[in-house]
Design a protein around this motif. Sequence first.
Motif, short mmCIF file in Angstrom:
data_model
loop_
_atom_site.label_atom_id
_atom_site.label_comp_id
_atom_site.label_asym_id
_atom_site.label_seq_id
_atom_site.Cartn_x
_atom_site.Cartn_y
_atom_site.Cartn_z
N MET A 1 0.85 -1.19 0.00
CA MET A 1 0.00 0.00 0.00
C MET A 1 0.88 1.24 0.00
O MET A 1 2.00 1.20 0.50
CB MET A 1 -0.93 0.03 1.22
CG MET A 1 -0.20 0.04 2.52
SD MET A 1 -1.17 -0.01 4.06
CE MET A 1 -2.81 -0.02 3.60
N GLU A 2 0.36 2.29 -0.58
CA GLU A 2 1.12 3.54 -0.66
C GLU A 2 0.52 4.53 0.32
O GLU A 2 -0.62 4.96 0.17
CB GLU A 2 1.09 4.10 -2.07
CG GLU A 2 1.98 5.31 -2.25
CD GLU A 2 2.01 5.79 -3.68
OE1 GLU A 2 0.98 6.27 -4.16
OE2 GLU A 2 3.07 5.65 -4.31
N VAL A 3 1.30 4.87 1.35
CA VAL A 3 0.87 5.84 2.35
C VAL A 3 1.41 7.21 1.98
O VAL A 3 0.72 8.20 2.08
CB VAL A 3 1.33 5.42 3.76
CG1 VAL A 3 0.94 6.45 4.79
CG2 VAL A 3 0.75 4.06 4.12
N LEU A 4 2.66 7.24 1.58
CA LEU A 4 3.29 8.47 1.13
C LEU A 4 3.59 8.36 -0.36
O LEU A 4 4.21 7.40 -0.80
CB LEU A 4 4.62 8.71 1.87
CG LEU A 4 4.53 9.03 3.34
CD1 LEU A 4 5.93 9.10 3.94
CD2 LEU A 4 3.80 10.34 3.56
N THR A 5 3.20 9.36 -1.11
CA THR A 5 3.50 9.37 -2.54
C THR A 5 4.83 10.07 -2.76
O THR A 5 5.37 10.74 -1.86
CB THR A 5 2.41 10.12 -3.32
OG1 THR A 5 2.41 11.49 -2.92
CG2 THR A 5 1.04 9.50 -3.09
N GLU A 6 5.36 9.95 -3.94
CA GLU A 6 6.61 10.64 -4.28
C GLU A 6 6.43 12.15 -4.14
O GLU A 6 7.32 12.84 -3.67
CB GLU A 6 7.03 10.28 -5.71
CG GLU A 6 8.37 10.86 -6.09
CD GLU A 6 8.82 10.42 -7.47
OE1 GLU A 6 9.76 11.04 -7.99
OE2 GLU A 6 8.24 9.48 -8.03
N ALA A 7 5.26 12.65 -4.52
CA ALA A 7 4.99 14.09 -4.39
C ALA A 7 5.00 14.52 -2.92
O ALA A 7 5.51 15.60 -2.59
CB ALA A 7 3.66 14.43 -5.03
N ASP A 8 4.46 13.69 -2.02
CA ASP A 8 4.49 13.99 -0.58
C ASP A 8 5.92 14.10 -0.07
O ASP A 8 6.26 15.00 0.70
CB ASP A 8 3.77 12.90 0.22
CG ASP A 8 2.28 12.83 -0.03
OD1 ASP A 8 1.69 13.86 -0.41
OD2 ASP A 8 1.72 11.73 0.16
N ILE A 9 6.75 13.17 -0.50
CA ILE A 9 8.14 13.14 -0.06
C ILE A 9 8.88 14.37 -0.57
O ILE A 9 9.61 15.03 0.18
CB ILE A 9 8.83 11.84 -0.53
CG1 ILE A 9 8.18 10.64 0.17
CG2 ILE A 9 10.33 11.88 -0.26
CD1 ILE A 9 8.53 9.31 -0.43
N LYS A 10 8.68 14.72 -1.84
CA LYS A 10 9.34 15.90 -2.40
C LYS A 10 8.89 17.18 -1.70
O LYS A 10 9.69 18.06 -1.42
CB LYS A 10 9.07 16.00 -3.90
CG LYS A 10 9.83 14.99 -4.71
CD LYS A 10 9.53 15.12 -6.19
CE LYS A 10 10.31 14.08 -6.98
NZ LYS A 10 10.01 14.19 -8.42
N LYS A 11 7.61 17.27 -1.39
CA LYS A 11 7.06 18.45 -0.72
C LYS A 11 7.66 18.59 0.68
O LYS A 11 8.06 19.68 1.09
CB LYS A 11 5.54 18.34 -0.64
CG LYS A 11 4.87 19.53 -0.02
CD LYS A 11 3.36 19.35 -0.04
CE LYS A 11 2.66 20.49 0.68
NZ LYS A 11 1.22 20.30 0.74
N ALA A 12 7.73 17.50 1.42
CA ALA A 12 8.29 17.52 2.77
C ALA A 12 9.77 17.88 2.74
O ALA A 12 10.25 18.67 3.55
CB ALA A 12 8.09 16.17 3.45
N PHE A 13 10.51 17.31 1.79
CA PHE A 13 11.94 17.60 1.69
C PHE A 13 12.16 19.06 1.33
O PHE A 13 13.03 19.73 1.90
CB PHE A 13 12.60 16.71 0.64
CG PHE A 13 14.06 17.00 0.45
CD1 PHE A 13 14.98 16.60 1.40
CD2 PHE A 13 14.51 17.70 -0.65
CE1 PHE A 13 16.33 16.89 1.25
CE2 PHE A 13 15.84 17.99 -0.82
CZ PHE A 13 16.77 17.58 0.13
N SER A 14 11.37 19.58 0.42
CA SER A 14 11.49 20.97 0.01
C SER A 14 11.22 21.92 1.19
O SER A 14 11.96 22.88 1.40
CB SER A 14 10.52 21.27 -1.13
OG SER A 14 10.58 22.62 -1.49
#
Length: 61
Positions: free
Chosen positions: A30-43
């Motif tokens: 299952m996907e809880v965090l998407t790649e976009a979520d990770i990029k947003k948090a890192f940014s």
Amino acid sequence: MQPDVLRGVLFQRGGLALDLIIRLQQVAGMEVLTEADIKKAFSARQKSVLNLVKETVFVPA
């Protein structure tokens, strides 16, 4: 296990390492965090760290 419950369990202790989260997602299927979520948090984190460095006056010891 519902995604909301899993998210709560994973982050109740202040978070987990990103590689562990990605691995758990693979194992659980299952996907809880998407790649976009990770990029947003890192940014957001990157901006806050750069602002802290810019605004902090370092006094040589």
